[in-house]
Motif scaffolding. Structure first.
Motif, PDB file in Angstrom:
ATOM      1  N   ARG A 266      35.066  -3.181  29.377  1.00  0.00           N
ATOM      2  CA  ARG A 266      35.973  -4.334  29.914  1.00  0.00           C
ATOM      3  C   ARG A 266      37.111  -3.906  30.456  1.00  0.00           C
ATOM      4  NH1 ARG A 266      33.748  -9.587  29.338  1.00  0.00           N
ATOM      5  NH2 ARG A 266      31.727  -9.615  28.524  1.00  0.00           N
ATOM      6  N   LYS A 267      37.105  -2.878  31.351  1.00  0.00           N
ATOM      7  CA  LYS A 267      38.376  -2.227  31.753  1.00  0.00           C
ATOM      8  C   LYS A 267      38.404  -2.851  33.215  1.00  0.00           C
ATOM      9  CE  LYS A 267      40.194   0.242  28.651  1.00  0.00           C
ATOM     10  NZ  LYS A 267      39.973   1.477  28.554  1.00  0.00           N
ATOM     11  N   LYS A 268      39.729  -3.279  33.707  1.00  0.00           N
ATOM     12  CA  LYS A 268      39.994  -3.381  34.955  1.00  0.00           C
ATOM     13  C   LYS A 268      39.710  -2.544  36.062  1.00  0.00           C
ATOM     14  CE  LYS A 268      42.443  -7.526  35.295  1.00  0.00           C
ATOM     15  NZ  LYS A 268      41.220  -8.124  34.345  1.00  0.00           N
ATOM     16  N   ALA A 269      39.173  -2.934  37.076  1.00  0.00           N
ATOM     17  CA  ALA A 269      38.796  -1.731  38.243  1.00  0.00           C
ATOM     18  C   ALA A 269      38.914  -2.465  39.549  1.00  0.00           C
ATOM     19  CB  ALA A 269      37.195  -1.366  37.994  1.00  0.00           C
ATOM     20  N   SER A 270      39.565  -1.996  40.540  1.00  0.00           N
ATOM     21  CA  SER A 270      39.773  -2.445  41.655  1.00  0.00           C
ATOM     22  C   SER A 270      39.346  -1.292  42.902  1.00  0.00           C
ATOM     23  CB  SER A 270      41.001  -3.103  41.885  1.00  0.00           C
ATOM     24  OG  SER A 270      42.201  -2.316  42.131  1.00  0.00           O
ATOM     25  N   PHE A 271      38.880  -2.105  43.984  1.00  0.00           N
ATOM     26  CA  PHE A 271      38.676  -1.227  45.254  1.00  0.00           C
ATOM     27  C   PHE A 271      39.453  -2.089  46.442  1.00  0.00           C
ATOM     28  CE2 PHE A 271      36.104   0.538  48.649  1.00  0.00           C
ATOM     29  CZ  PHE A 271      36.187   1.972  48.485  1.00  0.00           C
ATOM     30  N   MET A 272      40.362  -1.427  47.039  1.00  0.00           N
ATOM     31  CA  MET A 272      40.922  -1.870  48.104  1.00  0.00           C
ATOM     32  C   MET A 272      40.539  -0.955  49.460  1.00  0.00           C
ATOM     33  SD  MET A 272      44.812  -3.138  48.891  1.00  0.00           S
ATOM     34  CE  MET A 272      45.455  -1.644  49.734  1.00  0.00           C
ATOM     35  N   SER A 273      40.023  -1.710  50.523  1.00  0.00           N
ATOM     36  CA  SER A 273      39.569  -0.641  51.744  1.00  0.00           C
ATOM     37  C   SER A 273      39.875  -1.507  52.937  1.00  0.00           C
ATOM     38  CB  SER A 273      38.168  -0.582  51.774  1.00  0.00           C
ATOM     39  OG  SER A 273      37.444  -1.625  51.699  1.00  0.00           O
ATOM     40  N   VAL A 274      40.202  -0.479  53.957  1.00  0.00           N
ATOM     41  CA  VAL A 274      40.379  -1.000  55.417  1.00  0.00           C
ATOM     42  C   VAL A 274      39.461  -0.123  56.190  1.00  0.00           C
ATOM     43  CG1 VAL A 274      43.007  -1.694  55.328  1.00  0.00           C
ATOM     44  CG2 VAL A 274      42.404   0.616  55.746  1.00  0.00           C
ATOM     45  N   GLY A 275      39.051  -0.933  57.281  1.00  0.00           N
ATOM     46  CA  GLY A 275      38.208  -0.299  58.259  1.00  0.00           C
ATOM     47  C   GLY A 275      38.399  -0.696  59.752  1.00  0.00           C
ATOM     48  N   LEU A 276      38.229   0.248  60.698  1.00  0.00           N
ATOM     49  CA  LEU A 276      38.418  -0.010  62.243  1.00  0.00           C
ATOM     50  C   LEU A 276      37.253   0.688  62.753  1.00  0.00           C
ATOM     51  CD1 LEU A 276      40.823  -1.031  63.694  1.00  0.00           C
ATOM     52  CD2 LEU A 276      41.339   1.316  64.126  1.00  0.00           C
ATOM     53  N   ALA A 277      36.609  -0.278  63.841  1.00  0.00           N
ATOM     54  CA  ALA A 277      35.605   0.152  64.616  1.00  0.00           C
ATOM     55  C   ALA A 277      35.812  -0.076  66.002  1.00  0.00           C
ATOM     56  CB  ALA A 277      34.311  -0.374  64.234  1.00  0.00           C
ATOM     57  N   LEU A 278      35.676   0.707  66.856  1.00  0.00           N
ATOM     58  CA  LEU A 278      35.792   0.612  68.398  1.00  0.00           C
ATOM     59  C   LEU A 278      34.595   0.751  68.802  1.00  0.00           C
ATOM     60  CD1 LEU A 278      38.009   0.641  70.910  1.00  0.00           C
ATOM     61  CD2 LEU A 278      37.833   2.730  70.855  1.00  0.00           C
ATOM     62  N   ASP A 279      33.958  -0.188  69.785  1.00  0.00           N
ATOM     63  CA  ASP A 279      32.681   0.043  70.511  1.00  0.00           C
ATOM     64  C   ASP A 279      33.023  -0.055  71.859  1.00  0.00           C
ATOM     65  OD1 ASP A 279      30.126   0.570  71.473  1.00  0.00           O
ATOM     66  OD2 ASP A 279      29.214  -0.773  69.915  1.00  0.00           O
ATOM     67  N   LEU A 280      33.603   0.982  72.778  1.00  0.00           N
ATOM     68  CA  LEU A 280      34.329   0.567  74.048  1.00  0.00           C
ATOM     69  C   LEU A 280      33.227   1.395  74.941  1.00  0.00           C
ATOM     70  CD1 LEU A 280      36.062  -0.741  75.844  1.00  0.00           C
ATOM     71  CD2 LEU A 280      37.668   1.369  75.203  1.00  0.00           C
ATOM     72  N   ASP A 281      32.614   0.638  75.685  1.00  0.00           N
ATOM     73  CA  ASP A 281      31.522   1.353  76.836  1.00  0.00           C
ATOM     74  C   ASP A 281      30.847   2.446  76.062  1.00  0.00           C
ATOM     75  OD1 ASP A 281      32.856  -0.471  78.743  1.00  0.00           O
ATOM     76  OD2 ASP A 281      34.283   1.246  79.118  1.00  0.00           O
ATOM     77  N   ASP A 282      30.866   3.519  76.415  1.00  0.00           N
ATOM     78  CA  ASP A 282      30.086   4.563  75.763  1.00  0.00           C
ATOM     79  C   ASP A 282      30.796   5.334  74.607  1.00  0.00           C
ATOM     80  OD1 ASP A 282      28.027   4.340  77.377  1.00  0.00           O
ATOM     81  OD2 ASP A 282      29.312   5.498  79.155  1.00  0.00           O
ATOM     82  N   ILE A 283      31.990   4.883  74.200  1.00  0.00           N
ATOM     83  CA  ILE A 283      32.728   5.462  73.107  1.00  0.00           C
ATOM     84  C   ILE A 283      32.450   4.664  71.769  1.00  0.00           C
ATOM     85  CG2 ILE A 283      34.883   6.389  72.048  1.00  0.00           C
ATOM     86  CD1 ILE A 283      35.770   6.184  75.285  1.00  0.00           C
ATOM     87  N   LEU A 284      32.270   5.448  70.805  1.00  0.00           N
ATOM     88  CA  LEU A 284      32.260   4.810  69.307  1.00  0.00           C
ATOM     89  C   LEU A 284      33.038   5.526  68.482  1.00  0.00           C
ATOM     90  CD1 LEU A 284      29.776   2.861  67.677  1.00  0.00           C
ATOM     91  CD2 LEU A 284      30.037   4.938  66.507  1.00  0.00           C
ATOM     92  N   VAL A 285      33.923   4.611  67.860  1.00  0.00           N
ATOM     93  CA  VAL A 285      34.712   5.227  66.576  1.00  0.00           C
ATOM     94  C   VAL A 285      34.710   4.362  65.554  1.00  0.00           C
ATOM     95  CG1 VAL A 285      37.183   6.155  66.226  1.00  0.00           C
ATOM     96  CG2 VAL A 285      36.308   6.282  68.492  1.00  0.00           C
ATOM     97  N   GLN A 286      34.473   5.046  64.337  1.00  0.00           N
ATOM     98  CA  GLN A 286      34.434   4.072  63.240  1.00  0.00           C
ATOM     99  C   GLN A 286      35.031   4.973  62.231  1.00  0.00           C
ATOM    100  OE1 GLN A 286      30.320   2.751  62.158  1.00  0.00           O
ATOM    101  NE2 GLN A 286      30.886   2.976  60.103  1.00  0.00           N
ATOM    102  N   SER A 287      36.137   4.139  61.349  1.00  0.00           N
ATOM    103  CA  SER A 287      36.787   4.702  60.275  1.00  0.00           C
ATOM    104  C   SER A 287      37.163   3.750  59.186  1.00  0.00           C
ATOM    105  CB  SER A 287      38.096   5.458  60.925  1.00  0.00           C
ATOM    106  OG  SER A 287      38.831   5.799  59.959  1.00  0.00           O
TER     107      SER A 287
END
Lengths: 423, 135
Positions: A266-287
């Motif tokens: 019964r220990k506290k645990a946390s997960f924080m996350s950020v994400g960014l995605a770009l889908d522009l014409d023929d370019i794809l970036v995801q992080s």
């Protein structure tokens, strides 16, 4: 509050007949759909195995199908324009090293209005940007989610409820999702016979997921918090047992406190996350980037990845880099020596305990990075062929590699090829 | 050289003919208050990013469907399917219902005030309202 999914399924016939009565002959519809991946994976070593998170075994020099293959079937019963029931079964190879199918999701969904949807049953634990479709190969660019990040939270789904709000702010589509429930997951236990496993439980798992889509850009922010309990870890059990024994025997309460600090109960645990995605014409970036914190022997971690791809018609070559670093949230507080007047055996016992604690803490630290290159080929409207090469670099010990020979710390090249499909 | 010229002229001609034949209009229910729409807005409905309107589709094999998605979303039918599969297999949304012909699309749009569909311009009639011509 833990509605069991089977109970919901039992309630189905009742719901259908009520709906019929109300809508005067409205016929509920059933839609079946599915997805899957058939892939072979191999590595360039026989001294360690490459597997996905929570697999007991993986790929060595000879190709195996169990790492990246899966099959999911989903059925949705639409009762009327606001109520539906969805169940999804997923077959894959997991913690017990056997092919098995589980009830991945089973929930009732109420579309309250255009903005609000409510879900109850076994619902998604929305901890990552691609949480809810990470097993749907066809929906993803890579052959598998970057393991450095997608190994940090073991819960795919929770038994509970979630609410989702969708709205438009100017030209931005905003989705806010909140989920709460309990979860229980089998965890692979390395070095044991197939079939054995540990169990990790989440009590009152709470997750908030905010998604903003503006044209080709998607931004995501997530925070999940829970209390975790880990059962069936023999090494941790032996260590805390020894600390408690010595603490009681020598009247050194700091050893008991250390045992309590290490225990995953019964220990506290946390997960924080950020994400960014770009889908522009023929370019794809995801992080994405994520930070895990616990107050136990389970280490804190920082993980991230960047994926970039470029479309040439039906072909998309891509590259990615992923990294995982970890640190201990508990420090070794075993005293170097016993106070004067203690039995002669006391100090050697403490030294042995201290070494065991240090060793245990160090072995929990999992660090590695992976560079991947791959190609996705949409050869049909419902199927894609993928081929991917990974260079996996464990930083300490064997990283996320499985069943490594003692002292193994070499880079491993992994190759996988397969077909993703939906139907 | 001459032959080459003739060929390219023929190719150009075919292109423009094809473009004219494939002119597609986005249609909504006549009760829908919207009178016009930008391509980017339309793309949101057909990629499942907004649930304000309910998109309806032509079959996967339809050349109009391929043209429509290429021009409005810049993606081919398979890529669009991959995007929808993220929503479908997570229970967030159901994929657009498919109708076999433009006539059936019109019927579906005429019957649902929230529906949005696309048909070839030549099939346009008073049962639906055109809000965007896809060039």
């Amino acid at each position: 509050m833990k509605p069991h999914p089977h109970l919901l399924l039992l309630a189905l016939p009742l719901a259908i007949s009520t709906a019929r009565a109300e809508t005067g002959g409205f016929a509920p519809t059933v839609d079946m759909s599915g997805y899957g991946t058939a892939a072979y994976t191999r590595a360039n070593t026989d001294q360690a195995e490459f597997g996905r998170f929570n697999q007991l075994g993986g790929a060595k020099k000879s190709p195996v199908d169990g790492v990246d293959s899966n099959l999911g079937i989903q059925g949705t019963l639409t009762v009327n324009d606001w109520l539906s029931f969805t169940g999804q079964g997923l077959a894959r190879k997991l913690a017990t090293d056997r092919w098995g199918a589980d009830l991945y999701w089973a929930y009732a969904k109420a579309q309250v209005n255009k903005q609000w949807s409510l879900y109850a049953g076994r619902v998604v634990a929305p901890v990552y940007m691609i949480s809810d479709y990470r097993n749907v190969g066809f929906a993803n660019t890579m052959i598998r989610p970057p393991q450095e990040m997608y190994s940090q939270v073991p819960f795919d789904s929770i038994d509970g409820a979630s609410a989702s709000y969708r709205s438009m702010l100017g030209a931005t589509n905003l989705t806010v999702q909140f989920a709460i429930g309990n979860a229980r997951e089998k965890l692979a236990l390395q070095g044991t016979a197939p079939g054995s496993h540990q169990t990790i439980r989440a009590h009152a798992f709470k997750a908030l997921n905010v998604l903003a889509e503006h044209g080709p850009v998607t931004f995501r922010l997530g925070y999940a918090q829970t209390d975790i309990t880990l059962d069936g870890d023999p090494a941790l059990g032996a260590l805390t047992g020894a600390l408690n024994g010595a603490g009681a025997g020598y009247a050194l309460p700091q050893l008991n406190r250390l045992a309590d600090a290490l225990a995953v109960n019964r220990k506290k645990a946390s997960f924080m996350s950020v994400g960014l995605a770009l889908d522009l014409d023929d370019i794809l970036v995801q992080s994405e980037a994520g930070k895990r914190r616990t107050q136990s022997a389970v280490p804190d971690s920082t993980s991230w990845y960047v994926l970039g791809g470029y479309r040439f018609g039906k072909f998309m070559p891509y590259v990615s880099y992923a990294s995982l670093k970890s640190s201990n949230s508990v420090s070794n507080t075993v005293p170097a020596a016993c106070p004067a007047g203690y039995p002669d055996a006391c100090t050697p016992t403490l030294q042995a305990l201290s070494a065991a604690v240090s060793g245990g803490l160090a072995s929990g630290l999992v660090e590695q990075s992976t560079t991947s290159i791959g190609l996705r080929w949409n050869f049909s409207q419902s199927a894609a062929f993928k081929m991917q090469f990974d260079r996996v670099r464990p930083r300490h010990g064997s990283g996320l590699l499985l069943n490594a020979t003692p002292g193994f710390n070499r880079d491993v090249t992994v190759c996988a090829a397969g077909v993703d499909f939906v139907f | 050289m001459n032959k080459f010229k003739t060929l390219s002229v023929a190719a150009l001609l075919t292109c423009s003919l094809a473009a004219r034949a494939e002119e597609v209009v986005i249609v909504v229910n006549p009760q829908n208050p919207a009178t016009r729409m930008f391509t980017e807005q339309a793309a949101q409905f057909f990629l499942g990013k907004s649930s304000m309107f309910t998109p309806v589709d032509l079959p996967e094999s339809s050349p109009i469907r391929a043209q429509f998605y290429r021009k409005v979303t810049g993606k081919d039918v398979g890529e669009v399917k991959a995007i929808w599969s993220r929503l479908v297999f997570t229970g967030k949304a159901a994929a657009p219902k498919e109708y076999r012909t433009s006539a059936e699309v019109k019927k579906a749009v005429a019957a649902d005030p929230n529906a949005i569909g696309y048909i070839e311009k030549s099939a346009l009639d008073g049962s639906v309202k055109a809000i965007l011509t896809v060039q």
